[in-house]
Design a protein around this motif. Structure first.
Motif, mmCIF file in Angstrom:
data_model
loop_
_atom_site.group_PDB
_atom_site.id
_atom_site.type_symbol
_atom_site.label_atom_id
_atom_site.label_comp_id
_atom_site.label_asym_id
_atom_site.label_seq_id
_atom_site.Cartn_x
_atom_site.Cartn_y
_atom_site.Cartn_z
ATOM 1 N N UNK A 292 0.849 -1.188 0.000
ATOM 2 C CA UNK A 292 0.000 0.000 0.000
ATOM 3 C C UNK A 292 0.882 1.234 0.000
ATOM 4 N N UNK A 293 0.400 2.263 -0.648
ATOM 5 C CA UNK A 293 1.128 3.522 -0.661
ATOM 6 C C UNK A 293 0.890 4.288 0.628
ATOM 7 N N UNK A 294 1.535 5.436 0.779
ATOM 8 C CA UNK A 294 1.409 6.200 2.024
ATOM 9 C C UNK A 294 -0.009 6.747 2.259
ATOM 10 N N UNK A 295 -0.701 7.124 1.196
ATOM 11 C CA UNK A 295 -2.071 7.634 1.346
ATOM 12 C C UNK A 295 -2.990 6.510 1.802
ATOM 13 N N UNK A 296 -2.831 5.326 1.215
ATOM 14 C CA UNK A 296 -3.653 4.186 1.609
ATOM 15 C C UNK A 296 -3.366 3.794 3.050
ATOM 16 N N UNK A 297 -2.109 3.851 3.466
ATOM 17 C CA UNK A 297 -1.778 3.531 4.851
ATOM 18 C C UNK A 297 -2.401 4.533 5.816
ATOM 19 N N UNK A 298 -2.433 5.802 5.437
ATOM 20 C CA UNK A 298 -3.066 6.817 6.264
ATOM 21 C C UNK A 298 -4.563 6.551 6.385
ATOM 22 N N UNK B 191 -9.257 4.715 9.616
ATOM 23 C CA UNK B 191 -10.591 4.133 9.421
ATOM 24 C C UNK B 191 -11.331 3.849 10.722
ATOM 25 N N UNK B 192 -10.712 3.356 11.816
ATOM 26 C CA UNK B 192 -11.496 3.171 13.044
ATOM 27 C C UNK B 192 -12.063 4.477 13.590
ATOM 28 N N UNK B 193 -11.265 5.541 13.577
ATOM 29 C CA UNK B 193 -11.754 6.830 14.036
ATOM 30 C C UNK B 193 -12.879 7.330 13.129
ATOM 31 N N UNK C 294 -16.098 5.602 14.034
ATOM 32 C CA UNK C 294 -16.659 6.129 15.278
ATOM 33 C C UNK C 294 -17.365 7.459 15.023
ATOM 34 N N UNK C 295 -16.736 8.337 14.257
ATOM 35 C CA UNK C 295 -17.342 9.637 13.970
ATOM 36 C C UNK C 295 -18.598 9.510 13.118
ATOM 37 N N UNK C 296 -18.604 8.589 12.169
ATOM 38 C CA UNK C 296 -19.800 8.363 11.355
ATOM 39 C C UNK C 296 -20.924 7.805 12.217
#
Length: 113
Positions: free
Chosen positions: A19-25, A30-32, A35-37
Protein backbone atom coordinates in the motif's frame (compact mmCIF):
# COMPACT_ATOMS: atom_id res chain seq x y z
CA UNK A 1 28.58 -22.78 14.44
CA UNK A 2 28.34 -19.74 12.24
CA UNK A 3 28.83 -16.21 13.41
CA UNK A 4 26.09 -13.98 12.04
CA UNK A 5 26.42 -10.24 12.17
CA UNK A 6 23.52 -8.16 13.38
CA UNK A 7 22.77 -5.08 11.33
CA UNK A 8 21.86 -1.96 13.36
CA UNK A 9 18.32 -0.67 12.95
CA UNK A 10 19.43 2.55 11.28
CA UNK A 11 21.15 0.64 8.47
CA UNK A 12 18.26 -1.70 7.66
CA UNK A 13 16.28 -1.13 4.57
CA UNK A 14 12.68 -0.15 5.08
CA UNK A 15 10.46 -2.96 3.97
CA UNK A 16 8.19 -1.94 1.18
CA UNK A 17 4.48 -2.48 1.60
CA UNK A 18 1.91 -3.14 -1.02
CA UNK A 19 0.00 0.00 0.00
CA UNK A 20 1.13 3.52 -0.66
CA UNK A 21 1.41 6.20 2.02
CA UNK A 22 -2.07 7.63 1.35
CA UNK A 23 -3.65 4.19 1.61
CA UNK A 24 -1.78 3.53 4.85
CA UNK A 25 -3.07 6.82 6.26
CA UNK A 26 -6.64 5.95 5.31
CA UNK A 27 -6.30 2.48 6.81
CA UNK A 28 -4.93 3.94 10.04
CA UNK A 29 -7.74 6.51 10.30
CA UNK A 30 -10.59 4.13 9.42
CA UNK A 31 -11.50 3.17 13.04
CA UNK A 32 -11.75 6.83 14.04
CA UNK A 33 -13.77 7.55 10.89
CA UNK A 34 -16.23 4.77 11.75
CA UNK A 35 -16.66 6.13 15.28
CA UNK A 36 -17.34 9.64 13.97
CA UNK A 37 -19.80 8.36 11.36
CA UNK A 38 -21.61 6.35 14.04
CA UNK A 39 -21.81 9.44 16.25
CA UNK A 40 -23.22 11.53 13.40
CA UNK A 41 -25.77 8.80 12.63
CA UNK A 42 -27.01 8.70 16.23
CA UNK A 43 -27.27 12.48 16.24
CA UNK A 44 -29.32 12.36 13.03
CA UNK A 45 -31.63 9.68 14.47
CA UNK A 46 -32.34 11.64 17.67
CA UNK A 47 -32.65 15.04 15.96
CA UNK A 48 -36.45 15.31 16.34
CA UNK A 49 -36.04 14.97 20.11
CA UNK A 50 -33.67 17.92 20.06
CA UNK A 51 -35.71 20.12 17.72
CA UNK A 52 -39.11 19.75 19.37
CA UNK A 53 -39.16 18.69 23.04
CA UNK A 54 -42.91 17.97 22.89
CA UNK A 55 -42.36 15.41 20.13
CA UNK A 56 -41.42 12.32 22.14
CA UNK A 57 -40.21 10.03 19.35
CA UNK A 58 -37.12 9.91 17.19
CA UNK A 59 -36.82 9.36 13.43
CA UNK A 60 -37.31 5.60 13.68
CA UNK A 61 -40.37 5.89 15.94
CA UNK A 62 -38.90 4.85 19.27
CA UNK A 63 -40.14 6.94 22.18
CA UNK A 64 -37.99 8.56 24.80
CA UNK A 65 -37.03 6.05 27.51
CA UNK A 66 -37.54 7.67 30.90
CA UNK A 67 -39.18 5.24 33.30
CA UNK A 68 -37.13 2.16 32.33
CA UNK A 69 -33.76 3.33 33.67
CA UNK A 70 -35.42 4.66 36.84
CA UNK A 71 -37.12 1.27 37.40
CA UNK A 72 -33.78 -0.52 37.06
CA UNK A 73 -32.18 1.88 39.56
CA UNK A 74 -35.08 1.37 41.95
CA UNK A 75 -34.70 -2.43 41.75
CA UNK A 76 -30.94 -2.31 42.42
CA UNK A 77 -30.76 0.48 45.01
CA UNK A 78 -34.30 0.46 46.52
CA UNK A 79 -34.50 4.13 45.51
CA UNK A 80 -33.75 6.27 42.50
CA UNK A 81 -30.19 7.56 43.12
CA UNK A 82 -30.82 11.03 41.70
CA UNK A 83 -33.85 11.51 43.95
CA UNK A 84 -31.91 10.24 46.97
CA UNK A 85 -29.04 12.64 46.24
CA UNK A 86 -31.43 15.59 45.88
CA UNK A 87 -33.19 14.75 49.13
CA UNK A 88 -29.92 14.48 51.06
CA UNK A 89 -27.85 17.26 49.51
CA UNK A 90 -30.03 19.76 47.65
CA UNK A 91 -32.23 20.59 50.63
CA UNK A 92 -29.31 21.24 52.96
CA UNK A 93 -29.21 24.78 54.34
CA UNK A 94 -27.01 27.22 52.51
CA UNK A 95 -23.91 27.86 54.61
CA UNK A 96 -23.39 31.37 55.87
CA UNK A 97 -20.33 33.26 54.67
CA UNK A 98 -17.13 32.90 56.63
CA UNK A 99 -16.85 35.29 59.58
CA UNK A 100 -13.97 37.20 57.98
CA UNK A 101 -15.54 37.34 54.52
CA UNK A 102 -16.42 40.66 52.98
CA UNK A 103 -20.15 40.82 52.29
CA UNK A 104 -21.36 43.65 50.08
CA UNK A 105 -24.90 44.78 50.63
CA UNK A 106 -26.35 46.99 47.93
CA UNK A 107 -29.03 49.28 49.35
CA UNK A 108 -32.34 49.45 47.57
CA UNK A 109 -32.61 52.73 45.66
CA UNK A 110 -36.31 52.95 46.41
CA UNK A 111 -37.19 53.69 42.78
CA UNK A 112 -39.33 51.41 40.67
CA UNK A 113 -37.79 49.78 37.71
Amino acid sequence: MTNSTVTPTSEREVESTRHGPIAQLLIALSPLSLILIGYALTHWITAPLLDDPTHATNRIGIGLQVSGPADVDRSFFAAVPTVWLQEHFATAPVPSPAPNALVLRIPNSGGSR
